[in-house]
Design a protein around this motif. Structure first.
Motif, PDB file in Angstrom:
ATOM      1  N   ASP A 106     -38.064  16.025 -10.619  1.00 31.78           N
ATOM      2  CA  ASP A 106     -39.327  16.020  -9.893  1.00 31.78           C
ATOM      3  C   ASP A 106     -39.066  16.382  -8.441  1.00 31.78           C
ATOM      4  O   ASP A 106     -38.701  15.535  -7.637  1.00 31.78           O
ATOM      5  N   GLN A 107     -39.234  17.658  -8.112  1.00 35.24           N
ATOM      6  CA  GLN A 107     -38.962  18.143  -6.764  1.00 35.24           C
ATOM      7  C   GLN A 107     -40.031  17.724  -5.765  1.00 35.24           C
ATOM      8  O   GLN A 107     -39.756  17.635  -4.574  1.00 35.24           O
ATOM      9  N   VAL A 108     -41.232  17.446  -6.235  1.00 36.49           N
ATOM     10  CA  VAL A 108     -42.333  17.102  -5.339  1.00 36.49           C
ATOM     11  C   VAL A 108     -42.271  15.638  -4.924  1.00 36.49           C
ATOM     12  O   VAL A 108     -42.310  15.318  -3.745  1.00 36.49           O
ATOM     13  N   ASP A 109     -42.171  14.731  -5.893  1.00 33.68           N
ATOM     14  CA  ASP A 109     -42.189  13.300  -5.603  1.00 33.68           C
ATOM     15  C   ASP A 109     -40.800  12.684  -5.588  1.00 33.68           C
ATOM     16  O   ASP A 109     -40.669  11.475  -5.446  1.00 33.68           O
ATOM     17  N   GLY A 110     -39.766  13.479  -5.756  1.00 36.60           N
ATOM     18  CA  GLY A 110     -38.403  12.966  -5.771  1.00 36.60           C
ATOM     19  C   GLY A 110     -37.956  12.526  -4.397  1.00 36.60           C
ATOM     20  O   GLY A 110     -38.328  13.107  -3.386  1.00 36.60           O
ATOM     21  N   LYS A 111     -37.155  11.481  -4.351  1.00 38.78           N
ATOM     22  CA  LYS A 111     -36.663  10.968  -3.076  1.00 38.78           C
ATOM     23  C   LYS A 111     -35.297  11.546  -2.730  1.00 38.78           C
ATOM     24  O   LYS A 111     -35.072  11.996  -1.628  1.00 38.78           O
ATOM     25  N   ILE A 112     -34.368  11.525  -3.669  1.00 40.95           N
ATOM     26  CA  ILE A 112     -33.024  12.051  -3.405  1.00 40.95           C
ATOM     27  C   ILE A 112     -32.823  13.336  -4.208  1.00 40.95           C
ATOM     28  O   ILE A 112     -32.741  14.411  -3.646  1.00 40.95           O
ATOM     29  N   GLY A 113     -32.728  13.193  -5.511  1.00 35.90           N
ATOM     30  CA  GLY A 113     -32.501  14.365  -6.343  1.00 35.90           C
ATOM     31  C   GLY A 113     -33.632  14.636  -7.316  1.00 35.90           C
ATOM     32  O   GLY A 113     -33.623  15.623  -8.024  1.00 35.90           O
ATOM     33  N   GLY A 114     -34.606  13.748  -7.373  1.00 36.42           N
ATOM     34  CA  GLY A 114     -35.723  13.922  -8.286  1.00 36.42           C
ATOM     35  C   GLY A 114     -35.472  13.402  -9.678  1.00 36.42           C
ATOM     36  O   GLY A 114     -36.289  13.583 -10.568  1.00 36.42           O
ATOM     37  N   VAL A 115     -34.335  12.719  -9.884  1.00 40.27           N
ATOM     38  CA  VAL A 115     -33.987  12.228 -11.215  1.00 40.27           C
ATOM     39  C   VAL A 115     -34.937  11.111 -11.657  1.00 40.27           C
ATOM     40  O   VAL A 115     -35.502  11.166 -12.751  1.00 40.27           O
ATOM     41  N   CYS A 116     -35.123  10.111 -10.830  1.00 37.47           N
ATOM     42  CA  CYS A 116     -35.991   8.985 -11.199  1.00 37.47           C
ATOM     43  C   CYS A 116     -37.438   9.440 -11.375  1.00 37.47           C
ATOM     44  O   CYS A 116     -38.123   8.995 -12.293  1.00 37.47           O
ATOM     45  N   GLY A 117     -37.895  10.337 -10.510  1.00 41.10           N
ATOM     46  CA  GLY A 117     -39.239  10.884 -10.659  1.00 41.10           C
ATOM     47  C   GLY A 117     -39.388  11.680 -11.940  1.00 41.10           C
ATOM     48  O   GLY A 117     -40.408  11.603 -12.613  1.00 41.10           O
ATOM     49  N   GLY A 155     -43.823   8.732 -18.728  1.00 40.01           N
ATOM     50  CA  GLY A 155     -45.177   8.348 -18.360  1.00 40.01           C
ATOM     51  C   GLY A 155     -45.264   6.979 -17.708  1.00 40.01           C
ATOM     52  O   GLY A 155     -46.209   6.238 -17.959  1.00 40.01           O
ATOM     53  N   VAL A 156     -44.269   6.642 -16.890  1.00 37.05           N
ATOM     54  CA  VAL A 156     -44.269   5.358 -16.185  1.00 37.05           C
ATOM     55  C   VAL A 156     -44.235   5.593 -14.678  1.00 37.05           C
ATOM     56  O   VAL A 156     -44.042   6.711 -14.210  1.00 37.05           O
ATOM     57  N   ASP A 157     -44.389   4.523 -13.928  1.00 32.08           N
ATOM     58  CA  ASP A 157     -44.373   4.591 -12.475  1.00 32.08           C
ATOM     59  C   ASP A 157     -42.952   4.867 -11.974  1.00 32.08           C
ATOM     60  O   ASP A 157     -42.011   4.200 -12.401  1.00 32.08           O
ATOM     61  N   PRO A 158     -42.775   5.822 -11.075  1.00 30.09           N
ATOM     62  CA  PRO A 158     -41.434   6.131 -10.567  1.00 30.09           C
ATOM     63  C   PRO A 158     -40.764   4.953  -9.874  1.00 30.09           C
ATOM     64  O   PRO A 158     -39.544   4.834  -9.894  1.00 30.09           O
ATOM     65  N   LEU A 159     -41.549   4.068  -9.275  1.00 35.44           N
ATOM     66  CA  LEU A 159     -40.981   2.901  -8.595  1.00 35.44           C
ATOM     67  C   LEU A 159     -40.221   2.018  -9.581  1.00 35.44           C
ATOM     68  O   LEU A 159     -39.151   1.499  -9.257  1.00 35.44           O
ATOM     69  N   ILE A 160     -40.730   1.885 -10.786  1.00 31.69           N
ATOM     70  CA  ILE A 160     -40.062   1.072 -11.814  1.00 31.69           C
ATOM     71  C   ILE A 160     -38.708   1.686 -12.158  1.00 31.69           C
ATOM     72  O   ILE A 160     -37.700   0.988 -12.241  1.00 31.69           O
ATOM     73  N   VAL A 161     -38.675   2.992 -12.338  1.00 30.93           N
ATOM     74  CA  VAL A 161     -37.423   3.672 -12.677  1.00 30.93           C
ATOM     75  C   VAL A 161     -36.426   3.541 -11.528  1.00 30.93           C
ATOM     76  O   VAL A 161     -35.237   3.292 -11.747  1.00 30.93           O
ATOM     77  N   ARG A 162     -36.908   3.684 -10.305  1.00 30.81           N
ATOM     78  CA  ARG A 162     -36.018   3.547  -9.141  1.00 30.81           C
ATOM     79  C   ARG A 162     -35.446   2.139  -9.046  1.00 30.81           C
ATOM     80  O   ARG A 162     -34.268   1.952  -8.724  1.00 30.81           O
ATOM     81  N   LEU A 163     -36.275   1.131  -9.318  1.00 28.36           N
ATOM     82  CA  LEU A 163     -35.797  -0.258  -9.292  1.00 28.36           C
ATOM     83  C   LEU A 163     -34.760  -0.512 -10.383  1.00 28.36           C
ATOM     84  O   LEU A 163     -33.767  -1.209 -10.155  1.00 28.36           O
ATOM     85  N   VAL A 164     -34.972   0.059 -11.564  1.00 22.70           N
ATOM     86  CA  VAL A 164     -34.003  -0.083 -12.654  1.00 22.70           C
ATOM     87  C   VAL A 164     -32.669   0.536 -12.248  1.00 22.70           C
ATOM     88  O   VAL A 164     -31.602  -0.052 -12.459  1.00 22.70           O
TER      89      VAL A 164
END
Length: 70
Positions: free
Chosen positions: A19-30, A37-46
């Motif tokens: 996810d190049q648009v909403d990605g923070k570092i590499g876009g992997v979690c986004g 189909g989940v919230d990116p914040l949840i994936v980042r926390l995991v």
């Protein structure tokens, strides 16, 4: 209209992409969040908890996904 998954609902994406648009570092979690189909914040926390509790193993997983998905 092409309905690509968004974090606030909708169907998950059919193909994994960084996810190049909403990605923070590499876009992997986004990208993972859009794929499932989940919230990116949840994936980042995991990933954060996994990196701390797993002695950095999630960092290696993140880097591997980032390199393979480019």
């Amino acid at each position: 209209m092409n309905n690509i998954s968004n974090p606030n609902g909708g169907p998950p994406s059919k193909k994994f992409r960084l996810d190049q648009v909403d990605g923070k570092i590499g876009g992997v979690c986004g990208g993972i969040a859009k794929y499932f189909g989940v919230d990116p914040l949840i994936v980042r926390l995991v990933f954060l908890v996994g990196a701390v509790a797993g002695f950095g193993s999630f960092i290696l997983i993140y880097l591997a996904i980032w390199l393979l998905a480019k």
